[in-house]
Design an enzyme around this catalytic site. Structure first.
Site, PDB file in Angstrom:
ATOM      1  N   THR A   1      -4.727   5.773   7.140  1.00 13.68           N
ATOM      2  CA  THR A   1      -5.700   4.820   6.600  1.00 13.68           C
ATOM      3  C   THR A   1      -5.320   3.394   6.987  1.00 13.68           C
ATOM      4  O   THR A   1      -5.831   2.439   6.412  1.00 13.68           O
ATOM      5  CB  THR A   1      -5.771   4.913   5.059  1.00 13.68           C
ATOM      6  N   SER A   2      -4.425   3.232   7.956  1.00 17.28           N
ATOM      7  CA  SER A   2      -3.925   1.908   8.321  1.00 17.28           C
ATOM      8  C   SER A   2      -4.674   1.338   9.521  1.00 17.28           C
ATOM      9  O   SER A   2      -5.638   0.594   9.368  1.00 17.28           O
ATOM     10  CB  SER A   2      -2.428   1.969   8.597  1.00 17.28           C
TER      11      SER A   2
ATOM     12  N   GLU B   1     -12.534   2.822  17.416  1.00 18.41           N
ATOM     13  CA  GLU B   1     -13.616   2.806  16.435  1.00 18.41           C
ATOM     14  C   GLU B   1     -14.598   1.653  16.604  1.00 18.41           C
ATOM     15  O   GLU B   1     -15.746   1.736  16.148  1.00 18.41           O
ATOM     16  CB  GLU B   1     -13.048   2.764  15.022  1.00 18.41           C
TER      17      GLU B   1
ATOM     18  N   ASP C   1      -9.116   7.655   8.335  1.00 20.83           N
ATOM     19  CA  ASP C   1     -10.090   6.630   7.968  1.00 20.83           C
ATOM     20  C   ASP C   1     -10.219   5.599   9.072  1.00 20.83           C
ATOM     21  O   ASP C   1     -11.069   4.719   9.009  1.00 20.83           O
ATOM     22  CB  ASP C   1      -9.679   5.939   6.660  1.00 20.83           C
TER      23      ASP C   1
ATOM     24  N   ILE D   1       0.833  -1.201   0.000  1.00 19.28           N
ATOM     25  CA  ILE D   1       0.000   0.000   0.000  1.00 19.28           C
ATOM     26  C   ILE D   1       0.868   1.252   0.000  1.00 19.28           C
ATOM     27  O   ILE D   1       0.608   2.201  -0.744  1.00 19.28           O
ATOM     28  CB  ILE D   1      -0.964  -0.006   1.203  1.00 19.28           C
TER      29      ILE D   1
ATOM     30  N   HIS E   1     -13.607   3.963   8.152  1.00 22.90           N
ATOM     31  CA  HIS E   1     -12.859   2.758   7.774  1.00 22.90           C
ATOM     32  C   HIS E   1     -13.337   2.223   6.418  1.00 22.90           C
ATOM     33  O   HIS E   1     -13.657   1.044   6.275  1.00 22.90           O
ATOM     34  CB  HIS E   1     -13.003   1.675   8.846  1.00 22.90           C
TER      35      HIS E   1
END
Length: 337
Positions: A231-232, A262, A257, A154, A294
């Site tokens: 975003t990880s 969460e 994200d 990524i 996410h």
């Protein structure tokens, strides 16, 4: 075999049902898998979990007592599963070892561009027929120094896009990626990357060594006008420390994200109840912060690959095989896969 799939999104369900049609009996639940919902899987030998399932020892024990033999997680990360407890209970655990890295890298850039050009604020204004440009001043990405923490698949995709923008690339990883080096990336230590980068994106896995990789001290090293994107995994970033930095007027953009607390919030509708997490609520008040739920992985291509891998994991289990996706039990990969 009967399969109970937890945490299934509305857009995901028809794709899952189509993939398993004619193979196994599939029941999809929107509920997330945890110790309270695990009893619903009683009698099903296979359970498929989503990324924010809470598979601690107690939840795994409930599944084992109910007859579950395989847990097929529909994600790459597995820090939410107690693998030692699973092994003790004789459970097989498999994950999706890889899927489209472009999905996550592109979403990371979407967040970076959105916070840089104040797109969320601009859209809200336009809907209210306010077409002023006050407070919407952004910067060229071209010419920025972009720091990539983690240069695996990524991170490499993120770096390729950064290269296309005409940026200077800095990288941090245990092992340099030759592709990233060919793009002109210079590998430096974490602190130097944080101090010199205009835009920083996180692409490392969450393990004990990387928990709060970006803590208060790391945030202090960043430029006052830096952009930070994650975003990880939420646990890479100390959210409380981030709030304090933002309160001090530092960082011009933050795109998240993921969030370290969460579970139980993301993928749910809290529009009427709000959120009880004071840190998350505070983050959402800052105009330079953009939070998505996410969803970086959530493209048709990536979901298709995740489902295909999940089907293979179930078929491997039924045939007594395991692959590179198998986390428990550990052993040689059958057939070289």
């Amino acid at each position: 075999m009967e399969i109970i799939a937890y945490g299934v999104q509305a857009d995901e369900q028809p794709l899952l049902e189509s993939a398993f049609a004619g193979r196994h009996t599939l029941r999809c639940l929107s509920l997330f898998l945890n110790r309270d919902t695990a009893p619903l899987a009683a009698g099903a030998p296979v359970v498929s979990s989503s990324v924010n399932a809470e598979l601690d020892a107690e939840a795994l024990a409930v599944l084992a007592v109910g007859g579950t033999k395989l847990i097929a997680q529909r994600s790459t990360g597995f820090n939410n599963i107690d693998l030692d407890a699973a092994a003790e209970l004789g459970l097989t655990v498999a994950r999706v070892s890889s899927y489209s890295p472009y999905a996550v890298a592109e979403h990371a850039w979407a967040l970076a561009l959105a916070v840089n050009r104040r797109l969320s604020r601009a859209t809200t204004r336009s809907r209210e027929f306010d077409f002023r440009l006050d407070g919407l001043l952004g910067r060229d990405i071209h010419g920025m120094t972009v720091g990539v923490l983690g240069t695996g698949k990524i991170g490499e995709c993120f770096a390729r896009i950064a290269h296309g923008f005409g940026t200077r690339l800095l990288g941090w990883d245990l092992t340099p990626n030759p592709v990233c080096q060919q793009l002109g990336m210079s590998y430096v230590d974490r602190d130097e990357l944080l101090m010199k980068s205009d835009l920083i994106s996180l692409h490392v896995p969450l393990v004990p060594a990387t928990h709060h990789l970006i803590d208060a001290a790391a945030l202090t090293l960043m430029k006052d006008d830096a952009i930070l994107v994650n975003t990880s995994r939420g646990g890479l970033l100390d959210s409380t420390a981030l709030v304090e930095v933002l309160r001090a007027g530092r960082l011009t953009g933050v795109g998240l994200d993921v969030y370290e607390e969460e579970t139980g919030v993301f993928f749910t509708d809290r529009s009427l109840r709000g959120v009880s997490d004071d840190v998350l609520a505070r983050l959402l008040t800052f105009p330079q912060v953009l939070v998505t739920s996410h969803q970086a992985y959530f493209t048709r291509t990536a979901i298709g690959q995740i489902i295909d891998a999940t089907v293979r994991n179930v078929e491997d289990f039924a045939a007594g095989r395991h692959s590179e996706n198998t986390l428990v039990p550990k052993g040689p990969v059958a057939g070289g896969r």
